[in-house]
Design a protein around this motif. Sequence first.
Motif, PDB file in Angstrom:
ATOM      1  N   GLU A 156       0.846  -1.185   0.000  1.00 51.55           N
ATOM      2  CA  GLU A 156       0.000   0.000   0.000  1.00 51.55           C
ATOM      3  C   GLU A 156       0.890   1.247   0.000  1.00 51.55           C
ATOM      4  O   GLU A 156       2.102   1.150   0.231  1.00 51.55           O
ATOM      5  N   PRO A 157       0.338   2.433  -0.246  1.00 55.81           N
ATOM      6  CA  PRO A 157       1.154   3.656  -0.328  1.00 55.81           C
ATOM      7  C   PRO A 157       2.014   3.932   0.905  1.00 55.81           C
ATOM      8  O   PRO A 157       3.042   4.597   0.789  1.00 55.81           O
ATOM      9  N   SER A 158       1.639   3.433   2.060  1.00 59.57           N
ATOM     10  CA  SER A 158       2.429   3.684   3.278  1.00 59.57           C
ATOM     11  C   SER A 158       3.678   2.802   3.375  1.00 59.57           C
ATOM     12  O   SER A 158       4.536   3.038   4.220  1.00 59.57           O
ATOM     13  N   SER A 159       3.818   1.817   2.512  1.00 65.14           N
ATOM     14  CA  SER A 159       4.984   0.926   2.556  1.00 65.14           C
ATOM     15  C   SER A 159       6.237   1.663   2.080  1.00 65.14           C
ATOM     16  O   SER A 159       6.193   2.413   1.109  1.00 65.14           O
ATOM     17  N   PRO A 160       7.382   1.424   2.734  1.00 63.20           N
ATOM     18  CA  PRO A 160       8.622   2.058   2.277  1.00 63.20           C
ATOM     19  C   PRO A 160       9.167   1.421   0.992  1.00 63.20           C
ATOM     20  O   PRO A 160      10.048   1.981   0.351  1.00 63.20           O
TER      21      PRO A 160
END
Length: 168
Positions: free
Chosen positions: A106-110
């Motif tokens: 998801e977008p929050s993953s580094p």
Amino acid sequence: AAPIAAPIAAHAQLSQQERAVTAAVDRRNAESLALLERIVNINSGTLNFAGVRRVGAVLRAELDALGFTTSWVEGAPFKRAGHLVAEHPGVGPKILLIGHLDTVFEPSSPFQKYERLNDSTAKGPAIIDMKGGDVIIIGALRALSDASLLAGMNITAVFDGDEEEAGD
């Protein structure tokens, strides 16, 4: 260990059509790698509907260019982005190719970007599961087209938008 001449002998046993397809794959390798980098760099975590749709749009353009009739199955009824379906009617046996557009990132993953490590290795989100496989599908279809073999084939390709986390 296999003799060094084994790949040469195997290539010599290919039909003229098979040699044309493999040559087309080789000619378009850089194009396939560029497509892989492009879609890997689009975050398409299952719940990132806009990202899943963007990857679908990139693949849809590739399939449209190959003469497929494409459609988007809207995912709102099952609370997901949707699915890409591409059809190429023709004679002969029906071939079904299946891939997916979403990832677990998801977008929050580094872990977000394609990174070339050396001349034969790269890493990135979904580079293997499944964006690399999606690019292989496109590459195979391009090669069949380049070898003048795609025109009569009966193929449906389905790219699922919620393989990682199915909707309702």
